[in-house]
Design a protein around this motif. Structure first.
Motif, mmCIF file in Angstrom:
data_model
loop_
_atom_site.group_PDB
_atom_site.id
_atom_site.type_symbol
_atom_site.label_atom_id
_atom_site.label_comp_id
_atom_site.label_asym_id
_atom_site.label_seq_id
_atom_site.Cartn_x
_atom_site.Cartn_y
_atom_site.Cartn_z
ATOM 1 N N GLN A 188 17.520 -120.463 -21.567
ATOM 2 C CA GLN A 188 16.118 -120.043 -21.596
ATOM 3 C C GLN A 188 15.854 -118.811 -20.761
ATOM 4 O O GLN A 188 14.856 -118.134 -20.964
ATOM 5 N N VAL A 189 16.716 -118.523 -19.804
ATOM 6 C CA VAL A 189 16.469 -117.369 -18.938
ATOM 7 C C VAL A 189 17.549 -116.303 -19.119
ATOM 8 O O VAL A 189 17.263 -115.158 -19.457
ATOM 9 N N MET A 190 18.788 -116.704 -18.915
ATOM 10 C CA MET A 190 19.857 -115.718 -18.838
ATOM 11 C C MET A 190 20.104 -115.019 -20.170
ATOM 12 O O MET A 190 20.204 -113.794 -20.228
ATOM 13 N N VAL A 191 20.207 -115.789 -21.264
ATOM 14 C CA VAL A 191 20.531 -115.172 -22.551
ATOM 15 C C VAL A 191 19.417 -114.230 -23.006
ATOM 16 O O VAL A 191 19.696 -113.075 -23.356
ATOM 17 N N PRO A 192 18.140 -114.638 -22.970
ATOM 18 C CA PRO A 192 17.087 -113.684 -23.352
ATOM 19 C C PRO A 192 17.091 -112.437 -22.476
ATOM 20 O O PRO A 192 16.948 -111.320 -22.990
ATOM 21 N N LEU A 193 17.264 -112.616 -21.164
ATOM 22 C CA LEU A 193 17.269 -111.461 -20.272
ATOM 23 C C LEU A 193 18.446 -110.541 -20.585
ATOM 24 O O LEU A 193 18.306 -109.318 -20.587
ATOM 25 N N ALA A 194 19.597 -111.155 -20.864
ATOM 26 C CA ALA A 194 20.774 -110.341 -21.171
ATOM 27 C C ALA A 194 20.558 -109.554 -22.459
ATOM 28 O O ALA A 194 20.928 -108.378 -22.561
ATOM 29 N N LEU A 195 19.922 -110.183 -23.446
ATOM 30 C CA LEU A 195 19.632 -109.481 -24.701
ATOM 31 C C LEU A 195 18.652 -108.347 -24.457
ATOM 32 O O LEU A 195 18.822 -107.240 -24.981
ATOM 33 N N LEU A 196 17.652 -108.604 -23.629
ATOM 34 C CA LEU A 196 16.664 -107.577 -23.297
ATOM 35 C C LEU A 196 17.354 -106.394 -22.630
ATOM 36 O O LEU A 196 17.119 -105.224 -22.969
ATOM 37 N N ASN A 197 18.248 -106.716 -21.673
ATOM 38 C CA ASN A 197 18.993 -105.688 -20.951
ATOM 39 C C ASN A 197 19.809 -104.848 -21.924
ATOM 40 O O ASN A 197 19.787 -103.608 -21.864
ATOM 41 N N LEU A 198 20.470 -105.535 -22.843
ATOM 42 C CA LEU A 198 21.299 -104.829 -23.820
ATOM 43 C C LEU A 198 20.436 -103.908 -24.676
ATOM 44 O O LEU A 198 20.781 -102.751 -24.918
ATOM 45 N N ALA A 199 19.272 -104.427 -25.105
ATOM 46 C CA ALA A 199 18.387 -103.626 -25.950
ATOM 47 C C ALA A 199 17.912 -102.396 -25.195
ATOM 48 O O ALA A 199 17.943 -101.278 -25.719
ATOM 49 N N ALA B 74 28.165 -107.458 -20.006
ATOM 50 C CA ALA B 74 29.301 -106.541 -19.992
ATOM 51 C C ALA B 74 29.208 -105.553 -21.156
ATOM 52 O O ALA B 74 29.563 -104.379 -21.003
ATOM 53 N N ILE B 75 28.710 -106.026 -22.307
ATOM 54 C CA ILE B 75 28.579 -105.125 -23.464
ATOM 55 C C ILE B 75 27.642 -103.972 -23.136
ATOM 56 O O ILE B 75 27.895 -102.818 -23.503
ATOM 57 N N ALA B 76 26.567 -104.293 -22.393
ATOM 58 C CA ALA B 76 25.616 -103.238 -22.047
ATOM 59 C C ALA B 76 26.303 -102.142 -21.243
ATOM 60 O O ALA B 76 26.015 -100.951 -21.428
ATOM 61 N N VAL B 77 27.218 -102.550 -20.358
ATOM 62 C CA VAL B 77 27.961 -101.548 -19.585
ATOM 63 C C VAL B 77 28.829 -100.723 -20.521
ATOM 64 O O VAL B 77 28.870 -99.484 -20.430
ATOM 65 N N ALA B 78 29.510 -101.404 -21.453
ATOM 66 C CA ALA B 78 30.381 -100.688 -22.387
ATOM 67 C C ALA B 78 29.577 -99.707 -23.221
ATOM 68 O O ALA B 78 30.023 -98.588 -23.486
ATOM 69 N N VAL B 79 28.350 -100.128 -23.593
ATOM 70 C CA VAL B 79 27.504 -99.226 -24.382
ATOM 71 C C VAL B 79 27.170 -97.989 -23.571
ATOM 72 O O VAL B 79 27.288 -96.860 -24.047
ATOM 73 N N GLN B 80 26.790 -98.189 -22.316
ATOM 74 C CA GLN B 80 26.396 -97.051 -21.504
ATOM 75 C C GLN B 80 27.583 -96.126 -21.236
ATOM 76 O O GLN B 80 27.447 -94.911 -21.238
ATOM 77 N N ALA B 81 28.771 -96.754 -20.995
ATOM 78 C CA ALA B 81 29.943 -95.943 -20.665
ATOM 79 C C ALA B 81 30.562 -95.336 -21.911
ATOM 80 O O ALA B 81 31.252 -94.328 -21.830
ATOM 81 N N VAL C 130 19.277 -100.854 -22.622
ATOM 82 C CA VAL C 130 20.368 -99.918 -22.382
ATOM 83 C C VAL C 130 20.680 -99.150 -23.658
ATOM 84 O O VAL C 130 20.871 -97.930 -23.638
ATOM 85 N N THR C 131 20.693 -99.863 -24.787
ATOM 86 C CA THR C 131 21.019 -99.213 -26.051
ATOM 87 C C THR C 131 19.975 -98.162 -26.394
ATOM 88 O O THR C 131 20.321 -97.035 -26.778
ATOM 89 N N ILE C 132 18.705 -98.530 -26.214
ATOM 90 C CA ILE C 132 17.632 -97.564 -26.526
ATOM 91 C C ILE C 132 17.757 -96.337 -25.629
ATOM 92 O O ILE C 132 17.709 -95.186 -26.101
ATOM 93 N N ALA C 133 17.971 -96.582 -24.330
ATOM 94 C CA ALA C 133 18.090 -95.464 -23.396
ATOM 95 C C ALA C 133 19.263 -94.574 -23.780
ATOM 96 O O ALA C 133 19.176 -93.342 -23.729
ATOM 97 N N LYS C 134 20.357 -95.218 -24.191
ATOM 98 C CA LYS C 134 21.555 -94.472 -24.562
ATOM 99 C C LYS C 134 21.286 -93.571 -25.777
ATOM 100 O O LYS C 134 21.728 -92.429 -25.833
ATOM 101 N N VAL C 135 20.528 -94.125 -26.736
ATOM 102 C CA VAL C 135 20.250 -93.364 -27.951
ATOM 103 C C VAL C 135 19.282 -92.231 -27.649
ATOM 104 O O VAL C 135 19.478 -91.096 -28.076
ATOM 105 N N VAL C 136 18.258 -92.525 -26.836
ATOM 106 C CA VAL C 136 17.219 -91.522 -26.572
ATOM 107 C C VAL C 136 17.786 -90.360 -25.769
ATOM 108 O O VAL C 136 17.543 -89.195 -26.074
ATOM 109 N N TYR C 137 18.554 -90.672 -24.695
ATOM 110 C CA TYR C 137 19.078 -89.582 -23.855
ATOM 111 C C TYR C 137 20.480 -89.209 -24.285
ATOM 112 O O TYR C 137 21.423 -89.820 -23.908
#
Lengths: 436, 369
Positions: free
Chosen positions: B349-360, B180-187, B362-369
């Motif tokens: 082992q799966v969900m938390v790492p993937l969620a962190l990756l997703n957040l990272a 959900a944080i990733a969505v908030a970051v993008q929005a 999204v954040t990078i994309a948000k900063v770059v564009y």
């Protein structure tokens, strides 16, 4: 007085018993030294196949000991059979393992026929084989259905019972009853199969392979189904043999022991079929094995249908059975007019024989016999003692559900509570057979 | 407080205008909003429940409810009436107060979460600036009711069920919130209305192609969906209930209206989580990406609507919600139940790492564009 099957010492010495009473958490935690919890699964529990009671000692969610307690469905069928005639015995034993009634009937009748030293007509043998194999399929379908339900797959439950209905329809069309048929009698069958018997079987043989492929699609590569079954309830060949475990559990451990091959009866030696085995010896292997067994059963049925012989379905000995090829009465339902004329009008001896056969039944020469058949759950054997009267002196049943259940403890130890359900499901016990 | 408001520092005041803010009295909008939230709370979960009954039945070669009402539509109402009539049993060893209020503790947060969820243009009770935070905070209180029920029932099966639910919530709250944080970051906002607006205006890397967040955040959507299922104890994550193992988990000792409250919590949770996914990932009441609603103006053609536009927006939102509920039912039909330790392993082992990756990402994309 309630009897705890485990001794007082085993309960009190090493296990602190705590009861969950919703008290203040601190006071409970302070009292805990050994964190073992004892819970009762059953006798009233959604996944215990009837009224099996499992006492579980749990360390967290890990099972440290499983004690199966049986007897809640005790019917006294074995004892009751001692005051029934041999004919009535069939009607009784079919009610024991209610998912495999035809196997019980056949096993009992095989024993009595051995004592009587009679040969059952070939047509009756072939029909017995066809019906037994369909019964095996029906039993495995129930196993698949209930096993699926216990893992939370309600879809598999509906599908399994749906196809089983079709098999039961076949049984109903032949014997008049969906369960507890009493169709297989000492000396042959209660009556000949109907004219559409072969067509009905063909229709099932067309339907079932499609449906079994459907189950495989649903479950075989389903990741959760795999995760839940693989490596659960291990039982290697040596342990299985030591506990006397037979049937799919033994074959899933790689031992190709099948009484249909090892000690053929009812003409199984004529049919070509494989005894499937698996090597993994876990619940998933048992799942694959039972699916394959259904396919092999259909192979046997196909051959038996193709070579179905004609002729009578009952021995000709008038002291054991009425003539099997009777026709119906003029009203379409009553007795054969020819036979009635014979016993009522022509022969006093025939009338006396009919009367004695109907009221007392036949007598069986003194002796002892043990004949096992391969039921869906393993070796189902009837040890019958006759003292030469019209009733058995003693009938003891070697029930595979009962024997296999002994291995539940060793299969469940060290696994989680959720796995106990899988272990019991893969054992496939039928409590009607365990408590008899 | 007065000082803050008068001096213009009012950070949490409503942003967008709700259509329920009619008149200039305080009491009329308040009553309207209460009626709105209660109406949604008591009607939509029943629709979801009916959908579950029917869809599941059809997939399993059954007919589902047919007797109560036309096509069995009133089955759940009939069930509710039956539950009310039943005797209210409390085990003698139970902790009576805790046992009695536990279903309420589970139920109320599910209702509270509906306060801020927009069901159409202007169709919401409140637009909190911290809406997303509020929804996640409120919905995670539900598990407290489950734990209370499990502990106070004085039943080992209930206790196991309650503890499993507790463990499950802790494990899946984290990936849920990270997604959900990733969505908030993008929005760039936590307001749920703001997130819908952000989706209507989001263009893929400046190309002018309008996309919902589900496309750039497909991974996040998957994580959120699975975590939501786990948090709701929906199959295949229904171990806290696990009827074949734990009889009925924390609900074992409950009967009558209290049991019905737990069941309503589950269905309301399905609706809340689906609505949240619609808002966060599926463009809210927008019919298709880049297509404005007829009768609407404002950002992305989704705001300041006339009556037609508002109604259409509501229909679109509920259509999407029911679609997600349908997928949840579908999963229930297709999959058996996981085991508790397997669930934990997947979470950490799966969900938390993937969620962190997703957040990272999204954040990078948000900063770059």
């Amino acid at each position: 007085m309630a009897i705890d099957p485990r001794t007082e010492a085993s309960l009190s010495d090493d296990v602190l018993e705590l009861f969950v009473e919703g008290a203040d958490w601190e006071s409970v935690v302070d009292a805990v030294e050994d964190e073992t919890i004892t819970i009762n699964m059953g006798p009233q529990h959604p996944s215990t196949h009837g009224v099996l009671r499992l006492v579980l000692d749990l360390d967290g969610e890990t099972v440290t000991r499983l004690t199966p307690i049986v007897g809640y469905l005790h019917t006294g069928i074995e004892k009751n059979a001692e005051v029934r005639t041999w004919v009535q015995g069939t009607t009784f034993f079919t009610r024991m393992d209610y998912l495999a009634p035809l196997f019980n009937e056949t096993a009992f009748c095989l024993g009595v026929e051995k004592l009587l030293d009679i040969e059952v007509p070939e047509r009756a043998q072939a029909v017995r084989v066809i019906l037994m194999e369909f019964n095996r399929i029906a039993s495995h379908l129930v196993w698949l259905a209930t096993g699926g339900m216990e893992l939370g797959s309600t879809t598999m439950m509906v599908f399994g019972f749906r196809e089983r209905e079709h098999v039961l329809d076949l049984f109903e069309s032949q014997s008049g009853l969906r369960m507890n048929h009493a169709y297989i009698r000492t000396g042959g069958l209660a009556q000949d199969v109907t004219e559409d018997f072969v067509d009905r079987c063909e229709a099932l043989l067309e339907l079932l392979p499609r449906k079994i492929a459907e189950y495989e699609d649903l479950l075989k590569r389903n990741p959760i189904w795999n995760d839940r079954l693989r490596g659960i309830g291990p039982l290697d060949a040596e342990t299985a043999t030591r506990y006397g475990v037979t049937g799919p559990l033994l074959r899933a451990a790689g031992v190709p022991f099948d009484l249909r091959k090892a000690q053929p009866y009812s003409g199984y030696e004529q049919y070509e079929f494989d005894v499937p085995t698996e090597t993994a010896a876990d619940s998933y292997a048992r799942f694959l094995l039972r699916i394959e067994e259904m396919r092999q059963s259909m192979r046997i049925i196909r051959q038996a249908l193709d070579t179905l012989p004609g002729g009578p379905v009952m021995v000709a000995d008038k002291h054991i059975a009425w003539p099997s090829q009777q026709s119906l009465g003029v009203d379409g339902i009553g007795n054969d007019p020819e036979y009635i004329r014979h016993i009522m009008g022509e022969s006093m001896e025939a009338l006396i024989n009919h009367f004695k056969l109907t009221t007392q039944g036949f007598t069986v020469p003194a002796g002892q016999v043990y004949l096992p058949v391969e039921s869906p759950r393993g070796e189902l054997g009837y040890a019958i003692t006759s003292t030469g009267t019209n009733k058995p002196y003693r009938v003891h049943v070697r029930e595979p559900s009962f024997v296999n259940l002994q291995a539940a403890d060793i299969m469940a130890r060290g696994q989680m509570v959720a796995d106990v359900v899988v272990v019991v499901a893969s054992l496939d016990p039928v409590m009607g057979g365990v408590d008899r | 407080m007065m000082l803050l408001v008068t001096s213009g520092v009012a950070p949490y005041l409503a942003q967008a205008e709700s259509i329920l803010d009619v008149g200039d009295t305080f009491i009329v909008p308040l009553l309207l909003k209460l009626a709105f939230v209660l109406g949604i709370f008591f009607v939509v979960p029943l629709v979801a429940g009916y959908l579950e009954h029917k869809a599941m039945a059809r997939m399993q070669h059954r007919r589902g409810p047919v007797e109560a009402g036309p096509f069995g539509t009133l089955q759940l109402v009939a069930d509710g009436i039956k539950f009310i009539q039943k005797e209210d049993l409390i085990p003698s060893a139970a902790d009576k107060w805790v046992f009695a209020i536990a279903p309420g503790v589970a139920l109320v947060p599910a209702m509270l979460a509906l306060l801020v969820i927009p069901f159409g243009p202007g169709v919401f009770a409140l637009d909190l600036e911290l809406g997303l935070f509020y929804v996640l905070a409120a919905s995670s209180v539900s598990v407290l009711g489950v734990l209370m029920g499990g502990w106070s029932s004085a039943n080992k099966f209930s206790l196991f069920g309650g503890l499993r639910a507790g463990g499950q919530l802790i494990a899946y709250e984290l990936p849920l919130i990270l997604a959900a944080i990733a969505v908030a970051v993008q929005a760039g906002t936590l307001s749920l209305v703001g997130i819908v607006e952000a989706q209507a205006e989001f263009m893929l890397f400046g190309t002018g192609i309008n996309l919902w967040f589900v496309i750039p955040q497909l991974l996040g959507f998957g994580i959120f969906f699975v975590a939501a299922l786990a948090e709701l104890s929906r199959p295949p994550f229904d171990m806290p209930i696990g009827d074949s193992e734990l009889v009925f988990g924390y609900m074992t000792e409950y009967s009558g209206i209290k049991y019905a409250m737990y069941m309503l919590t589950e269905y309301a949770g399905m609706v809340t989580m689906s609505a949240l996914m619609v808002v966060l990932y599926l463009g809210g009441w927008q019919l298709l990406p880049g297509v404005p609603l007829p009768g609407c103006e404002g950002a992305g053609g989704l705001f300041d609507c006339d009556v037609t536009g508002t109604l259409l927006g509501v229909v679109v939102t509920f259509g999407k919600i029911m679609l997600l509920v349908f997928v949840m039912v579908w999963l229930r039909v297709a999959y058996p139940r996981l085991r508790e330790d397997q669930l934990q392993r997947i979470a950490w082992q799966v969900m938390v790492p993937l969620a962190l990756l997703n957040l990272a990402l999204v954040t990078i994309a948000k900063v770059v564009y």
